[in-house]
Design a protein around this motif. Structure first.
Motif, PDB file in Angstrom:
ATOM      1  N   THR A   6       0.850  -1.191   0.000  1.00 17.52           N
ATOM      2  CA  THR A   6       0.000   0.000   0.000  1.00 17.52           C
ATOM      3  C   THR A   6       0.882   1.235   0.000  1.00 17.52           C
ATOM      4  OG1 THR A   6      -1.778  -1.122   1.193  1.00 17.52           O
ATOM      5  CG2 THR A   6      -1.778   1.281   1.244  1.00 17.52           C
ATOM      6  N   CYS A   7       0.522   2.189  -0.827  1.00 19.00           N
ATOM      7  CA  CYS A   7       1.309   3.407  -0.969  1.00 19.00           C
ATOM      8  C   CYS A   7       0.382   4.612  -0.879  1.00 19.00           C
ATOM      9  CB  CYS A   7       2.045   3.393  -2.308  1.00 19.00           C
ATOM     10  SG  CYS A   7       3.191   4.754  -2.539  1.00 19.00           S
ATOM     11  N   GLY A   8       0.801   5.632  -0.122  1.00 19.00           N
ATOM     12  CA  GLY A   8      -0.032   6.808   0.059  1.00 19.00           C
ATOM     13  C   GLY A   8       0.573   8.069  -0.553  1.00 19.00           C
ATOM     14  N   PHE A   9      -0.299   8.994  -0.938  1.00 19.31           N
ATOM     15  CA  PHE A   9       0.126  10.268  -1.514  1.00 19.31           C
ATOM     16  C   PHE A   9      -0.592  11.409  -0.802  1.00 19.31           C
ATOM     17  CE2 PHE A   9       1.012   7.170  -4.739  1.00 19.31           C
ATOM     18  CZ  PHE A   9       2.172   7.612  -5.354  1.00 19.31           C
ATOM     19  N   ILE A  10       0.185  12.386  -0.379  1.00 21.85           N
ATOM     20  CA  ILE A  10      -0.386  13.622   0.144  1.00 21.85           C
ATOM     21  C   ILE A  10      -0.068  14.695  -0.880  1.00 21.85           C
ATOM     22  CG2 ILE A  10      -0.313  15.319   2.003  1.00 21.85           C
ATOM     23  CD1 ILE A  10       0.406  13.064   3.913  1.00 21.85           C
ATOM     24  N   GLY A  11      -1.073  15.024  -1.671  1.00 18.86           N
ATOM     25  CA  GLY A  11      -0.881  15.881  -2.836  1.00 18.86           C
ATOM     26  C   GLY A  11      -0.800  15.023  -4.079  1.00 18.86           C
ATOM     27  N   LEU A  12      -1.571  15.377  -5.088  1.00 22.68           N
ATOM     28  CA  LEU A  12      -1.617  14.554  -6.296  1.00 22.68           C
ATOM     29  C   LEU A  12      -1.610  15.452  -7.531  1.00 22.68           C
ATOM     30  CD1 LEU A  12      -1.750  11.425  -6.622  1.00 22.68           C
ATOM     31  CD2 LEU A  12      -4.142  11.706  -7.230  1.00 22.68           C
ATOM     32  N   GLY A  13      -0.544  16.212  -7.666  1.00 20.53           N
ATOM     33  CA  GLY A  13      -0.395  17.071  -8.828  1.00 20.53           C
ATOM     34  C   GLY A  13       0.354  16.377  -9.945  1.00 20.53           C
ATOM     35  N   LEU A  14       1.148  17.127 -10.692  1.00 19.05           N
ATOM     36  CA  LEU A  14       1.882  16.575 -11.828  1.00 19.05           C
ATOM     37  C   LEU A  14       2.843  15.464 -11.401  1.00 19.05           C
ATOM     38  CD1 LEU A  14       2.798  16.773 -14.863  1.00 19.05           C
ATOM     39  CD2 LEU A  14       4.556  18.367 -14.054  1.00 19.05           C
ATOM     40  N   ILE A  15       3.696  15.741 -10.397  1.00 23.30           N
ATOM     41  CA  ILE A  15       4.704  14.761  -9.980  1.00 23.30           C
ATOM     42  C   ILE A  15       4.078  13.622  -9.197  1.00 23.30           C
ATOM     43  CG2 ILE A  15       6.822  14.403  -8.682  1.00 23.30           C
ATOM     44  CD1 ILE A  15       7.189  16.015 -11.215  1.00 23.30           C
ATOM     45  N   GLY A  16       3.256  13.951  -8.204  1.00 25.71           N
ATOM     46  CA  GLY A  16       2.594  12.896  -7.433  1.00 25.71           C
ATOM     47  C   GLY A  16       1.749  11.996  -8.320  1.00 25.71           C
ATOM     48  N   GLY A  17       1.008  12.611  -9.246  1.00 19.18           N
ATOM     49  CA  GLY A  17       0.182  11.829 -10.163  1.00 19.18           C
ATOM     50  C   GLY A  17       1.013  10.950 -11.073  1.00 19.18           C
ATOM     51  N   SER A  18       2.155  11.450 -11.533  1.00 22.02           N
ATOM     52  CA  SER A  18       3.023  10.674 -12.422  1.00 22.02           C
ATOM     53  C   SER A  18       3.643   9.488 -11.690  1.00 22.02           C
ATOM     54  CB  SER A  18       4.122  11.570 -13.006  1.00 22.02           C
ATOM     55  OG  SER A  18       3.565  12.569 -13.840  1.00 22.02           O
TER      56      SER A  18
END
Length: 364
Positions: A6-18
């Protein structure tokens, strides 16, 4: 490594989304969850099949994560870390994607999380921003700098390094101080210079806007990055100000020197100035990584008539050649061909050139 993490993201813009797209591509069994202030972004990511769970806040769901990527603006890291800390598993590895590393390392130390943090900076990006412009290919063959805290073991660093490499990037381990000085020189200072050049032309142009109209290839090439996010670059300048200011002072002195050589018509020195730059620039590694990207493109002579561009696109599509970008070259200073087609992969150049040439097109 196991693929069902499982992997989490705080912020999902250009870099996080990529990064999320790359993980989804290479680890389809992984479970990805994300929090972003923009709930529409999260809905889109879930609809795309990239994110499994959209979170309304930073909550206990993050306790399940093996990795958590901090991808919000750097100004939000301190607050986000304090909120995240109470939900963090001791087995979770924290990382970020910011362009400045000393600042986030300071926040990590203050939060008492140095034993769980490896700073990260994917040297990839675009003048376009937001999740909508993210793509897994953004990481392909791009340097991805890692800055582990001193408390992180070499074993943990190596495992994370292997994970980043498995996403198609090229990991490089540095200290946070090394990173900030290097990126100030090859990334941050160029953005300052590009923006200053654009503002110079804006101030110097005529009322008719002739400079803007005929801005040639050279000007567009070196100022393209000026279209990047002003908020991001404001934050970078504030968090890496000492390194940027130090290098900017050196650059200003070099400009004063070349101005003096131009004013006094020093022909030999002027030749050396441009020749030294040309030789050093030509010595750069030909790889699609870092801030100076290798582009895979061709230029084609086409007639100025309806359907000409569509015909090219159709021929390439029918032959399974993906186009990254396509457009008319309006100012052909130092350009051959009126149509420029850019590809994702180098091998597409030869294939496309052969196919188009066989159809009677002149290809450069």
């Amino acid at each position: 490594m196991k693929s069902d993490f499982t992997c989490g993201f705080i912020g999902l813009g250009l870099i996080g989304g990529s990064i999320a797209r790359a993980i989804r591509q290479f680890y389809p069994s992984s479970r990805l969850l994300a929090y972003d202030l923009n709930q529409e972004t999260l809905k889109t990511a879930v609809s795309d099949g990239v994110i499994d769970l959209a979170l309304p806040s930073i909550d206990e769901a993050f306790a399940q994560c093996r990795y958590i990527f901090l991808c919000a603006p750097v100004s939000e890291n301190d607050k986000n870390l304090l909120t995240l800390k109470s939900h963090l598993s001791p087995n979770c590895l924290l990382t970020d994607v910011g362009s400045v590393k000393t600042d986030i390392h300071k926040h990590i130390e203050e939060a008492g999380l140095s034993g769980q943090f490896i700073g990260g900076h994917p040297m990839a990006g675009s003048e376009r921003t937001g999740y909508i412009n993210s793509k897994a290919l953004l990481l392909q063959n791009a340097y991805y700098i890692l800055t582990p805290c001193a408390e992180i073991s070499s074993t943990v660093t190596e495992k994370f390094r292997d994970f980043i490499a498995s996403l198609g990037a090229i990991p490089l381990v540095l200290t946070c101080a090394q990173h900030d000085y290097v990126t100030a020189a090859i990334s941050h200072l160029p953005h300052v210079i590009a923006a200053s050049l654009v503002n110079l032309i804006k101030a110097a142009d005529s009322e008719e806007g002739i400079m803007k109209l005929i801005a040639a290839g050279g000007f567009k090439d070196i100022t393209r990055i000026a279209s990047s996010s002003p908020v991001m670059w404001q934050q970078i300048c504030l968090t890496n100000k000492d390194n940027i200011s130090r290098l900017l002072a050196i650059y200003i002195k070099s400009l004063e020197q070349i101005k003096s050589q131009i004013d006094t018509s020093c022909s030999a020195q002027l030749f050396d100035f441009f020749d030294d730059a040309r030789r050093y620039r030509d010595s750069f590694i030909e790889a699609s990584s870092g801030p100076i990207k290798k582009t895979f493109s061709i230029r084609i002579e086409i007639a100025d008539e309806p359907g000409a561009l569509a015909s090219i696109a159709t021929i390439l599509a029918l032959n399974q050649i993906s186009i990254k970008n396509i457009g008319i070259v309006h100012n052909r200073e130092q350009e051959d061909g009126v149509l420029r087609v850019e590809f994702y992969q180098e091998e597409s150049i030869k294939k496309a050139s052969e196919i188009l040439a066989s159809k009677g097109y002149t290809v450069y």
